[in-house]
Design a protein around this motif. Structure first.
Motif, PDB file in Angstrom:
ATOM      1  N   GLY A  96      -0.301   7.674 -15.021  1.00 46.68           N
ATOM      2  CA  GLY A  96       0.547   8.613 -15.747  1.00 46.68           C
ATOM      3  C   GLY A  96       0.869   9.887 -14.983  1.00 46.68           C
ATOM      4  N   GLU A  97       0.330  10.059 -13.815  1.00 47.76           N
ATOM      5  CA  GLU A  97       0.579  11.286 -13.039  1.00 47.76           C
ATOM      6  C   GLU A  97       2.032  11.321 -12.558  1.00 47.76           C
ATOM      7  OE1 GLU A  97      -0.966  13.381  -8.880  1.00 47.76           O
ATOM      8  OE2 GLU A  97      -2.165  11.820  -9.854  1.00 47.76           O
ATOM      9  N   GLU A  98       2.669  12.497 -12.705  1.00 54.19           N
ATOM     10  CA  GLU A  98       4.046  12.652 -12.247  1.00 54.19           C
ATOM     11  C   GLU A  98       4.078  12.691 -10.724  1.00 54.19           C
ATOM     12  OE1 GLU A  98       7.357  16.164 -12.133  1.00 54.19           O
ATOM     13  OE2 GLU A  98       6.458  15.741 -14.112  1.00 54.19           O
ATOM     14  N   THR A 223      11.795  11.005 -14.353  1.00 52.53           N
ATOM     15  CA  THR A 223      10.445  11.366 -13.926  1.00 52.53           C
ATOM     16  C   THR A 223       9.702  10.081 -13.593  1.00 52.53           C
ATOM     17  OG1 THR A 223      10.410  13.328 -15.336  1.00 52.53           O
ATOM     18  CG2 THR A 223       8.290  12.490 -14.559  1.00 52.53           C
ATOM     19  N   VAL A 224       9.309   9.917 -12.338  1.00 55.09           N
ATOM     20  CA  VAL A 224       8.608   8.714 -11.893  1.00 55.09           C
ATOM     21  C   VAL A 224       7.110   9.000 -11.963  1.00 55.09           C
ATOM     22  CG1 VAL A 224       8.295   7.054 -10.033  1.00 55.09           C
ATOM     23  CG2 VAL A 224      10.525   8.137 -10.379  1.00 55.09           C
ATOM     24  N   ARG A 225       6.388   8.168 -12.692  1.00 56.44           N
ATOM     25  CA  ARG A 225       4.946   8.366 -12.892  1.00 56.44           C
ATOM     26  C   ARG A 225       4.166   7.175 -12.344  1.00 56.44           C
ATOM     27  NH1 ARG A 225       4.063  12.625 -16.258  1.00 56.44           N
ATOM     28  NH2 ARG A 225       5.877  13.372 -17.445  1.00 56.44           N
ATOM     29  N   ALA A 230      -4.326   4.486  -8.505  1.00 54.98           N
ATOM     30  CA  ALA A 230      -4.035   3.723  -7.300  1.00 54.98           C
ATOM     31  C   ALA A 230      -4.121   4.581  -6.050  1.00 54.98           C
ATOM     32  CB  ALA A 230      -2.635   3.107  -7.403  1.00 54.98           C
ATOM     33  N   TRP A 231      -4.320   3.863  -4.918  1.00 50.93           N
ATOM     34  CA  TRP A 231      -4.172   4.476  -3.604  1.00 50.93           C
ATOM     35  C   TRP A 231      -2.704   4.377  -3.210  1.00 50.93           C
ATOM     36  CZ3 TRP A 231      -8.344   7.023  -2.310  1.00 50.93           C
ATOM     37  CH2 TRP A 231      -9.600   6.545  -2.674  1.00 50.93           C
ATOM     38  N   VAL A 232      -2.217   5.382  -2.501  1.00 50.54           N
ATOM     39  CA  VAL A 232      -0.811   5.453  -2.133  1.00 50.54           C
ATOM     40  C   VAL A 232      -0.637   5.057  -0.668  1.00 50.54           C
ATOM     41  CG1 VAL A 232       1.220   6.940  -1.956  1.00 50.54           C
ATOM     42  CG2 VAL A 232      -0.425   7.287  -3.811  1.00 50.54           C
TER      43      VAL A 232
END
Length: 418
Positions: A96-98, A223-225, A230-232
């Protein structure tokens, strides 16, 4: 003449003395007899035969992978207004993080337009519903009037049959009934038309509500969440660029679901299965060699590959890795090459020896009481990292040879060292 004969006689006498001395020395010299060869005793290592129950470990190799992996893409096309500082390769993002903010202007305008159209459609529907109520009231009144007029007509006809009324009064009453029937018919038809328009307008309202919902979602999609923790990796986006649904802006690897895919030979998998079915939930140890260090993580077999390749000669399994409650502190990542240790079945009453102790003909040598070797057949029932598990009739405590040498064979004399 006489002197020459004397010299010859002296020479022959010396020669005879020398020959006689040689013969005497030859006949009286001690006889040289060869010493018999001594038997070689080989220095060897051996271990006493100890029988016990053993449960070896199967070792397989595989790669760590994320249980879930997703390509992060925008769902709308717009200019990138802001990129989160946490959207970096190797960063950990929460569900859910923006992560990305796109320009919402065009989509907010579209939403307002859709909301206006919806309001207009709802107003039109309310108008039709009000008209329906008015016509419905007229129709109800007309039907009541028709019932009264029909009753009056029947009364006048009854009076006329008894001679108490005129035919004209009957005709007038019948005319009023006919007019009432026409009024009811017209209002019924009108009401049906209004109801049809209401159904049509209700469908329009539904369509415009869907348009509002779609426009609202487009605004939210600016807004992409993060869809999960996860690892990026593979980040490819920057403020000021234009992003579209066809663009991958990053790849996400689930942090809370790391797992290892590994393969076991058919016979090893068959032992794990036993009578209980697939070995799901069985504990494993996962070793990751990092330089001179070995990091070990606990895990459990989570599932078996959906299909089996008969040419591979093995079965692929997935072990879910428990990297701890805080994934951020775990050093392991997707792609790491690891060893997976799985407990094999329990072998009862077996003899465990180094693999080098067993010959290619499945035999071992034991040391007899006289120090001589005896060859004994064995059956290899299991292996455990350079050691073998044997079933044999060797008596407990018997010294079993654990080394090999060129002259190895039955009857060879050995001396056990250590």
């Amino acid at each position: 003449m006489w002197k020459a004969a004397a010299r010859l006689f002296l020479t022959l006498a010396l020669l005879a003395v020398a020959v006689a001395g040689f013969v005497y020395m030859r006949d009286t010299a001690p006889e040289a007899r060869p010493k018999p060869p001594e038997e070689r005793v080989w220095a060897v290592t051996a271990a006493p035969a100890v029988f016990r129950d053993a449960q070896p470990e199967l070792v397989a190799y595989g790669n760590v992978q994320a249980a879930r992996m997703a390509d992060l893409r925008p769902l709308v096309t717009a200019e990138v207004l802001r990129v989160s500082e946490n959207l970096r390769n190797g960063a950990l993002v929460e569900e859910g993080e923006e992560l990305v903010r796109l320009d919402p202007f065009a989509y907010e305008v579209a939403l307002r337009d859709a909301e206006a159209r919806l309001a207009e459609a709802k107003a039109k529907l309310a108008e039709f519903e009000a008209e329906q109520a008015g016509v419905g009231a007229l129709l109800a009144s007309g039907r009541d009037q028709l019932r009264l007029l029909t009753r009056d007509l029947e009364r006048r006809r009854d009076l006329a049959r008894r001679g108490a009324g005129s035919d004209k009064s009957v005709d007038d009453a019948a005319l009023r009934v006919n007019e009432a029937e026409q009024f009811v018919a017209i209002q019924t038809r009108t009401l049906a038309q209004i109801e049809a328009r209401i159904d049509q307008q209700a469908a329009t309202v539904d369509s415009r509500e869907a348009a509002v919902a779609s426009a609202t979602r487009d605004v939210l999609n600016t807004t992409v969440r993060a869809p999960f923790r996860a690892w990026v990796g593979d980040v490819s986006i920057a403020t000021g660029s234009r992003a579209a649904p066809t663009d991958r802006i990053a790849r996400l690897y689930a942090a809370d679901g790391m797992e290892v895919r590994f393969e076991l030979p058919n016979d090893a998998y068959g032992r794990l299965v036993g009578d209980s079915g697939a070995p799901l939930g069985q504990e494993v140890a996962i070793d990751w060699q990092v330089g001179a260090r070995t990091l070990t993580f606990p895990g459990r077999i989570a599932r078996v590959e959906a299909s089996i390749d008969p040419a591979a000669g093995g079965v692929a399994l997935y072990a879910r890795l428990d990297a701890g409650a805080d994934a951020a502190s775990s050093p392991i990542r997707a792609g790491a090459f690891v060893a997976v240790r799985v407990s094999d079945k329990v072998y009862e009453n077996v003899l465990e020896l180094p693999a080098r102790a067993v010959g290619e003909d499945s035999t071992v040598y034991i040391v007899g009481e006289d120090g001589r070797l005896e060859r004994v057949p064995v059956e290899i029932v299991g292996r455990d990292r350079g050691r073998v598990l044997l079933q044999t009739d060797i008596a407990p405590g018997t010294q079993v040879l654990t080394t090999r040498f060129p002259e190895l064979g039955p009857g060879v004399k050995v001396e056990v060292q250590g």
